[in-house]
Design a protein around this motif. Structure first.
Motif, PDB file in Angstrom:
ATOM      1  N   ASN A 166      49.969 -44.148  81.216  1.00  0.00           N
ATOM      2  CA  ASN A 166      49.421 -42.786  81.100  1.00  0.00           C
ATOM      3  C   ASN A 166      50.449 -41.700  80.814  1.00  0.00           C
ATOM      4  O   ASN A 166      50.133 -40.701  80.164  1.00  0.00           O
ATOM      5  N   ARG A 167      51.660 -41.842  81.363  1.00  0.00           N
ATOM      6  CA  ARG A 167      52.690 -40.804  81.243  1.00  0.00           C
ATOM      7  C   ARG A 167      52.125 -39.420  81.582  1.00  0.00           C
ATOM      8  O   ARG A 167      52.483 -38.417  80.969  1.00  0.00           O
ATOM      9  N   ARG A 168      51.244 -39.369  82.563  1.00  0.00           N
ATOM     10  CA  ARG A 168      50.585 -38.112  82.936  1.00  0.00           C
ATOM     11  C   ARG A 168      51.588 -37.114  83.508  1.00  0.00           C
ATOM     12  O   ARG A 168      52.396 -37.445  84.375  1.00  0.00           O
ATOM     13  N   ILE A 169      51.549 -35.877  83.002  1.00  0.00           N
ATOM     14  CA  ILE A 169      52.351 -34.783  83.540  1.00  0.00           C
ATOM     15  C   ILE A 169      51.430 -33.579  83.743  1.00  0.00           C
ATOM     16  O   ILE A 169      50.264 -33.609  83.350  1.00  0.00           O
ATOM     17  N   GLY A 170      51.958 -32.528  84.338  1.00  0.00           N
ATOM     18  CA  GLY A 170      51.128 -31.346  84.565  1.00  0.00           C
ATOM     19  C   GLY A 170      51.943 -30.073  84.595  1.00  0.00           C
ATOM     20  O   GLY A 170      52.510 -29.722  85.632  1.00  0.00           O
TER      21      GLY A 170
END
Length: 286
Positions: free
Chosen positions: A51-55
């Motif tokens: 996912n390599r999810r960041i925010g």
């Protein structure tokens, strides 16, 4: 199983959208770099790798809205989101990793916004002038320093080993406080943030007045298709002593500030000396 790879932006520190976009680039690079660091848990690593999810989050959003107006805010948010996606496409290819499934958010915001005098996330200011209470261990050298500088210091009524220090705060840029803002306007801001900035969830607490309570079900129905989550909190006098935010009058603020002297922290030392450990051997720094 994912980790929070978050960064926090302060749009109110920028005069131009170009400057804001420059900051976004470096905030993005930091967050993306964090996703490259493996954890000790292989299941978590698999999710992060996929996912390599960041925010990238923002603080002081309500002040930004009052300062610039909604249409300009939308322009900034859309340009900012496009900037994140542009760099993620480029750097993900360069690094040989997946593009991030999500890249922006609005988190509650805690200590970091306070350091620069902003409210966390989309929170509406409670008051223009207030006491910000900070709790400290009763033996802390900071307690004595605050007392000598003229700050109000008293024992915590709930914890015998804790002292409460009252810091007077006045934000001259606050135009309206929570009592002057309807829950419908707050929901409108929430929906615009979800539409034009955040592809993760927008953290929020919508305050409502007693006369607005019967409208909550209708409000949820109207906004349910435009937001990911919502929470409501009645706007009322809570009655708690030594609360984190205590609204005061302008006269009370001026009286508290008049008693203050420069805060001398030169003899404070460290609150706690860290121990550095290797295997079973631990030692304190020299």
């Amino acid at each position: 199983g994912e980790l929070c790879c978050l960064g926090e932006l302060n749009p109110n520190a920028h005069e131009t959208i170009e400057d804001f976009r420059t900051t976004i680039k470096y905030a993005y690079m930091y967050c993306k770099a964090v996703t490259l660091v493996p954890t000790h848990d292989q299941a978590t690593n698999r999710i992060i790798t996929k996912n390599r999810r960041i925010g990238l989050s923002m603080m002081g959003i309500w002040k930004m809205y009052e300062r610039l107006g909604m249409q300009i805010c939308i322009d900034w948010w859309e340009a900012g989101y496009g900037e994140v996606r542009k760099w993620d496409k480029k750097y993900s290819k360069w690094l040989g990793v997946n593009e991030s499934i999500k890249v922006t958010s609005v988190k509650p915001g805690g200590t970091i916004p306070l350091l620069v005098g902003e409210e966390g996330g989309m929170k509406v200011p409670t008051a223009k002038s207030y006491f910000r209470t900070v709790r400290m261990e009763y033996k802390s050298p900071l307690v004595k320093a605050c007392q000598e500088a003229g700050y109000r210091v008293e024992k915590d009524r709930a914890s015998p080993r804790t002292m409460v220090v009252y810091f007077p705060v006045c934000d001259l840029l606050v135009q309206r406080t929570a009592e002057q803002v309807s829950m419908w306007e707050q929901l409108g801001l929430l929906a615009q943030l979800q539409a034009h900035w955040s592809d993760n969830m927008v953290s929020n607490t919508i305050t409502f007045k007693p006369e607005e309570a019967p409208q909550i079900a209708q409000a949820i129905g109207m906004f349910a298709h435009r937001i990911k989550s919502v929470s409501f909190l009645p706007l009322m006098t809570h009655g708690y002593a030594q609360a984190p935010y205590i609204p005061i009058t302008e006269q009370e603020y001026e009286a508290a500030v008049a008693k203050l002297k420069p805060l001398d922290l030169s003899s404070g030392g460290h609150e706690v000396d860290e121990k550095y450990c290797t295997g079973e051997l631990c030692m304190r720094p020299a």
